[in-house]
Write a protein that holds these residues in place. Sequence first.
Motif, mmCIF file in Angstrom:
data_model
loop_
_atom_site.group_PDB
_atom_site.id
_atom_site.type_symbol
_atom_site.label_atom_id
_atom_site.label_comp_id
_atom_site.label_asym_id
_atom_site.label_seq_id
_atom_site.Cartn_x
_atom_site.Cartn_y
_atom_site.Cartn_z
ATOM 1 N N SER A 63 1.082 -1.376 0.011
ATOM 2 C CA SER A 63 0.029 -0.139 0.570
ATOM 3 C C SER A 63 0.527 1.314 -0.469
ATOM 4 N N PHE A 64 0.452 2.277 -1.003
ATOM 5 C CA PHE A 64 0.973 3.369 -0.890
ATOM 6 C C PHE A 64 0.515 4.921 -0.850
ATOM 7 N N ARG A 65 2.002 5.640 -0.582
ATOM 8 C CA ARG A 65 0.575 6.952 -0.721
ATOM 9 C C ARG A 65 1.130 8.110 -1.566
ATOM 10 N N SER A 66 1.867 7.547 -2.810
ATOM 11 C CA SER A 66 2.842 8.465 -3.647
ATOM 12 C C SER A 66 3.459 7.535 -4.213
ATOM 13 N N MET A 67 3.645 7.853 -5.546
ATOM 14 C CA MET A 67 3.999 6.344 -6.769
ATOM 15 C C MET A 67 4.867 7.727 -7.220
ATOM 16 N N LYS A 68 6.345 7.774 -7.754
ATOM 17 C CA LYS A 68 6.903 8.217 -9.397
ATOM 18 C C LYS A 68 6.896 7.410 -9.944
ATOM 19 N N ALA A 69 7.110 7.229 -11.560
ATOM 20 C CA ALA A 69 7.573 6.436 -12.070
ATOM 21 C C ALA A 69 9.222 7.625 -13.137
ATOM 22 N N VAL A 70 10.017 7.085 -12.728
ATOM 23 C CA VAL A 70 11.387 7.533 -12.903
ATOM 24 C C VAL A 70 11.807 7.123 -14.091
ATOM 25 N N ARG A 71 12.143 7.032 -15.409
ATOM 26 C CA ARG A 71 12.983 5.855 -15.869
ATOM 27 C C ARG A 71 12.414 4.599 -15.735
ATOM 28 N N ASP A 72 12.987 3.881 -15.374
ATOM 29 C CA ASP A 72 13.197 2.576 -15.458
ATOM 30 C C ASP A 72 12.302 2.215 -13.394
ATOM 31 N N VAL A 73 12.597 2.679 -13.258
ATOM 32 C CA VAL A 73 12.221 2.969 -11.929
ATOM 33 C C VAL A 73 10.967 3.749 -11.048
ATOM 34 N N ILE A 74 10.282 3.328 -9.925
ATOM 35 C CA ILE A 74 9.187 3.536 -9.327
ATOM 36 C C ILE A 74 9.910 3.993 -7.769
ATOM 37 N N VAL A 75 9.050 5.270 -7.732
ATOM 38 C CA VAL A 75 9.319 5.641 -6.394
ATOM 39 C C VAL A 75 8.311 5.614 -5.781
#
Length: 80
Positions: A63-75
């Motif tokens: 479960s997450f609060r926020s998610m950012k896709a940066v190139r080949d990684v999801i932070v």
Amino acid sequence: MKLFATELRGKTVMTEDGQILGVLEDFIMETKTGRIQSLLVVPSEGVEKRLFKTDPEGRLILSFRSMKAVRDVIVTQLAE
């Protein structure tokens, strides 16, 4: 920037502090709203699975609060 959910599959998932959790395999979605509730992640070897909820296949249910896709990684910022 908007991406299709299918474009995120196969990307490495990591926390904001740089811990690599594994590879995104699928999502759990709320069917009424279309909102992504959780990420299903195939854990990396160094991840202590007992610290997370898992599904019958051994994938982490994050479960997450926020998610950012940066190139080949999801932070992601995990929910507590």
